[in-house]
Design a protein around this motif. Structure first.
Motif, PDB file in Angstrom:
ATOM      1  N   GLY A 173       0.783  -1.253   0.028  1.00  0.00           N
ATOM      2  CA  GLY A 173      -0.126  -0.076   0.016  1.00  0.00           C
ATOM      3  C   GLY A 173       0.772   1.172   0.102  1.00  0.00           C
ATOM      4  N   LYS A 174       2.015   1.371   0.807  1.00  0.00           N
ATOM      5  CA  LYS A 174       2.875   2.401   0.816  1.00  0.00           C
ATOM      6  C   LYS A 174       3.314   2.621  -0.764  1.00  0.00           C
ATOM      7  CE  LYS A 174       4.253   2.245   5.516  1.00  0.00           C
ATOM      8  NZ  LYS A 174       5.624   1.792   6.468  1.00  0.00           N
ATOM      9  N   LEU A 175       4.067   1.674  -1.374  1.00  0.00           N
ATOM     10  CA  LEU A 175       4.471   1.727  -2.632  1.00  0.00           C
ATOM     11  C   LEU A 175       3.414   2.098  -3.631  1.00  0.00           C
ATOM     12  CD1 LEU A 175       6.700  -1.599  -2.975  1.00  0.00           C
ATOM     13  CD2 LEU A 175       7.390   0.984  -2.615  1.00  0.00           C
ATOM     14  N   LEU A 176       2.161   1.752  -3.669  1.00  0.00           N
ATOM     15  CA  LEU A 176       1.331   2.103  -4.574  1.00  0.00           C
ATOM     16  C   LEU A 176       0.789   3.462  -4.362  1.00  0.00           C
ATOM     17  CD1 LEU A 176      -1.353  -0.914  -4.652  1.00  0.00           C
ATOM     18  CD2 LEU A 176       0.389  -0.163  -6.456  1.00  0.00           C
ATOM     19  N   PHE A 177       0.513   4.079  -3.218  1.00  0.00           N
ATOM     20  CA  PHE A 177       0.167   5.446  -2.932  1.00  0.00           C
ATOM     21  C   PHE A 177       1.336   6.376  -2.724  1.00  0.00           C
ATOM     22  CE2 PHE A 177      -3.319   2.647  -2.066  1.00  0.00           C
ATOM     23  CZ  PHE A 177      -4.543   3.291  -2.769  1.00  0.00           C
ATOM     24  N   THR A 178       2.596   6.005  -2.877  1.00  0.00           N
ATOM     25  CA  THR A 178       3.816   6.936  -2.812  1.00  0.00           C
ATOM     26  C   THR A 178       4.454   7.030  -4.113  1.00  0.00           C
ATOM     27  OG1 THR A 178       4.900   5.329  -1.733  1.00  0.00           O
ATOM     28  CG2 THR A 178       3.487   6.769  -0.115  1.00  0.00           C
ATOM     29  N   GLN A 179       5.056   5.764  -4.229  1.00  0.00           N
ATOM     30  CA  GLN A 179       6.092   5.811  -5.449  1.00  0.00           C
ATOM     31  C   GLN A 179       5.481   5.473  -6.817  1.00  0.00           C
ATOM     32  OE1 GLN A 179       9.133   2.978  -4.562  1.00  0.00           O
ATOM     33  NE2 GLN A 179      10.142   3.472  -6.725  1.00  0.00           N
ATOM     34  N   TYR A 180       4.359   4.834  -6.782  1.00  0.00           N
ATOM     35  CA  TYR A 180       3.680   4.441  -8.155  1.00  0.00           C
ATOM     36  C   TYR A 180       2.116   5.111  -8.115  1.00  0.00           C
ATOM     37  CZ  TYR A 180       7.298   0.870  -8.375  1.00  0.00           C
ATOM     38  OH  TYR A 180       8.416   0.283  -8.414  1.00  0.00           O
ATOM     39  N   LEU A 181       1.911   6.340  -7.386  1.00  0.00           N
ATOM     40  CA  LEU A 181       0.606   6.808  -7.449  1.00  0.00           C
ATOM     41  C   LEU A 181       0.186   7.317  -8.908  1.00  0.00           C
ATOM     42  CD1 LEU A 181      -1.655   7.886  -5.688  1.00  0.00           C
ATOM     43  CD2 LEU A 181      -0.354   9.973  -5.486  1.00  0.00           C
ATOM     44  N   VAL A 182       1.275   7.726  -9.390  1.00  0.00           N
ATOM     45  CA  VAL A 182       0.820   8.273 -10.914  1.00  0.00           C
ATOM     46  C   VAL A 182       0.363   7.206 -11.663  1.00  0.00           C
ATOM     47  CG1 VAL A 182       1.779   9.731 -13.049  1.00  0.00           C
ATOM     48  CG2 VAL A 182       2.168  10.450 -10.607  1.00  0.00           C
ATOM     49  N   GLN A 183       1.262   6.103 -11.584  1.00  0.00           N
ATOM     50  CA  GLN A 183       0.761   4.949 -12.578  1.00  0.00           C
ATOM     51  C   GLN A 183      -0.464   4.442 -12.033  1.00  0.00           C
ATOM     52  OE1 GLN A 183       3.649   5.563 -11.208  1.00  0.00           O
ATOM     53  NE2 GLN A 183       5.701   5.223 -12.489  1.00  0.00           N
ATOM     54  N   LEU A 184      -0.755   4.487 -10.783  1.00  0.00           N
ATOM     55  CA  LEU A 184      -1.973   3.857 -10.380  1.00  0.00           C
ATOM     56  C   LEU A 184      -3.191   4.710 -10.902  1.00  0.00           C
ATOM     57  CD1 LEU A 184      -3.643   1.866  -8.336  1.00  0.00           C
ATOM     58  CD2 LEU A 184      -3.280   3.549  -6.622  1.00  0.00           C
ATOM     59  N   GLU A 185      -2.958   5.893 -10.736  1.00  0.00           N
ATOM     60  CA  GLU A 185      -4.184   6.695 -11.324  1.00  0.00           C
ATOM     61  C   GLU A 185      -4.173   6.792 -12.758  1.00  0.00           C
ATOM     62  OE1 GLU A 185      -6.201   8.612  -9.600  1.00  0.00           O
ATOM     63  OE2 GLU A 185      -5.043   8.148  -7.687  1.00  0.00           O
ATOM     64  N   VAL A 186      -3.306   6.438 -13.581  1.00  0.00           N
ATOM     65  CA  VAL A 186      -3.479   6.229 -14.949  1.00  0.00           C
ATOM     66  C   VAL A 186      -4.100   5.030 -15.207  1.00  0.00           C
ATOM     67  CG1 VAL A 186      -2.133   6.004 -17.126  1.00  0.00           C
ATOM     68  CG2 VAL A 186      -1.383   7.773 -15.387  1.00  0.00           C
ATOM     69  N   ALA A 187      -3.650   3.834 -14.549  1.00  0.00           N
ATOM     70  CA  ALA A 187      -4.521   2.661 -14.609  1.00  0.00           C
ATOM     71  C   ALA A 187      -5.711   2.748 -14.279  1.00  0.00           C
ATOM     72  CB  ALA A 187      -3.769   1.577 -13.707  1.00  0.00           C
ATOM     73  N   ALA A 188      -6.207   3.204 -13.294  1.00  0.00           N
ATOM     74  CA  ALA A 188      -7.521   3.401 -12.963  1.00  0.00           C
ATOM     75  C   ALA A 188      -8.190   4.650 -14.002  1.00  0.00           C
ATOM     76  CB  ALA A 188      -7.717   4.280 -11.472  1.00  0.00           C
ATOM     77  N   ALA A 189      -7.667   5.467 -14.625  1.00  0.00           N
ATOM     78  CA  ALA A 189      -8.324   6.055 -15.670  1.00  0.00           C
ATOM     79  C   ALA A 189      -8.667   5.119 -16.735  1.00  0.00           C
ATOM     80  CB  ALA A 189      -7.605   7.416 -15.918  1.00  0.00           C
ATOM     81  N   ILE A 190      -7.480   4.691 -17.337  1.00  0.00           N
ATOM     82  CA  ILE A 190      -7.807   3.560 -18.598  1.00  0.00           C
ATOM     83  C   ILE A 190      -8.932   2.403 -18.356  1.00  0.00           C
ATOM     84  CG2 ILE A 190      -6.687   1.844 -19.677  1.00  0.00           C
ATOM     85  CD1 ILE A 190      -4.079   3.381 -19.411  1.00  0.00           C
ATOM     86  N   LEU A 191      -8.942   2.255 -17.100  1.00  0.00           N
ATOM     87  CA  LEU A 191     -10.038   1.194 -16.665  1.00  0.00           C
ATOM     88  C   LEU A 191     -11.526   1.787 -16.742  1.00  0.00           C
ATOM     89  CD1 LEU A 191      -8.549  -0.901 -13.677  1.00  0.00           C
ATOM     90  CD2 LEU A 191      -8.852  -1.835 -16.170  1.00  0.00           C
ATOM     91  N   LEU A 192     -11.564   2.886 -16.188  1.00  0.00           N
ATOM     92  CA  LEU A 192     -12.472   3.576 -16.291  1.00  0.00           C
ATOM     93  C   LEU A 192     -12.909   4.015 -17.683  1.00  0.00           C
ATOM     94  CD1 LEU A 192     -14.784   5.225 -14.811  1.00  0.00           C
ATOM     95  CD2 LEU A 192     -13.442   7.402 -14.757  1.00  0.00           C
ATOM     96  N   VAL A 193     -12.422   4.515 -18.699  1.00  0.00           N
ATOM     97  CA  VAL A 193     -12.475   4.729 -20.072  1.00  0.00           C
ATOM     98  C   VAL A 193     -12.952   3.292 -20.952  1.00  0.00           C
ATOM     99  CG1 VAL A 193     -11.627   5.370 -22.145  1.00  0.00           C
ATOM    100  CG2 VAL A 193     -11.085   6.706 -20.166  1.00  0.00           C
TER     101      VAL A 193
END
Length: 212
Positions: free
Chosen positions: A136-156
């Motif tokens: 959770g720390k890695l996802l919401f700190t170091q890989y936060l931008v990648q996580l948001e991009v993946a969430a946007a792609i899944l939403l689209v």
């Protein structure tokens, strides 16, 4: 050989058997059920490797959602299994060779990552660490931008899938919810006064018969 190693070999053997039956089963429903068994065995192996978060995620996401949906789709569709299996054994040797090559490449890459740690402090820290918390720390700190991009792609992708499958059918009746909300009671029923088309017939009096 300890208990953990024995369970690893058992789960691995069942996983390989189930994965082989996924591609060789004649019935698509049976193949999907074997795939569920494969996911369960992979989850158990991850549990042995102390990757509890990945194990539970595999069971909840793939077994609990994806495979259930896939089973519903397979059972509701009229699939001609014989046409799907045409040429299977003809292309099986090539597919087996490609699979073996991919497995060897993955083994060559992964085996280099297994190192024996001699530092006792590192071993103790790894044993006490919570992998779900660290992930959770890695996802919401170091890989936060990648996580948001993946969430946007899944939403689209979800919106696009809904837009592509939502088609107007001529044989279905549809009423706009906005029109239903804006309707008034006076618009629902109108009382119309009309003159009678025929005159009312006078009732005929009954004649009683005389008694003898």
């Amino acid at each position: 050989m300890n208990v953990t190693t024995g369970l690893f070999y058992v789960f691995s053997a069942v996983l390989l058997f189930a994965a082989f039956r996924v591609i060789t089963a004649r019935n698509p429903v049976h193949a999907a059920l074997y795939l569920v068994l494969t996911f369960f065995q992979a989850a158990m192996i991850w549990m042995l490797l102390k990757a509890e978060f990945l194990s539970i995620t595999l069971v909840l996401v793939y077994v609990g959602a994806v495979m259930v949906l896939f089973l519903f789709v397979v059972m509701m569709m009229d699939i001609n299994v014989e046409n799907l299996r045409v040429g299977f054994w003809k292309h099986f040797p090539l597919a087996a060779i490609v699979g073996v090559v991919i497995a060897l490449e993955m083994a060559a890459v992964l085996m280099g990552g297994f190192r024996v740690v001699d530092d006792p402090n590192a071993v103790a820290a790894a044993a006490e660490a919570n992998n779900a918390k660290e992930l959770g720390k890695l996802l919401f700190t170091q890989y936060l931008v990648q996580l948001e991009v993946a969430a946007a792609i899944l939403l689209v992708a979800m919106i696009a899938a809904i837009a592509l499958t939502l088609r107007a059918r001529k044989d279905s009746k549809y009423v706009s919810p906005g029109d239903q909300v804006r309707v008034r009671s006076a618009d629902r029923m109108t009382v119309v006064k009309m003159d009678a088309t025929q005159a009312a017939v006078a009732p005929v009096a009954e004649v009683s018969e005389p008694k003898a």
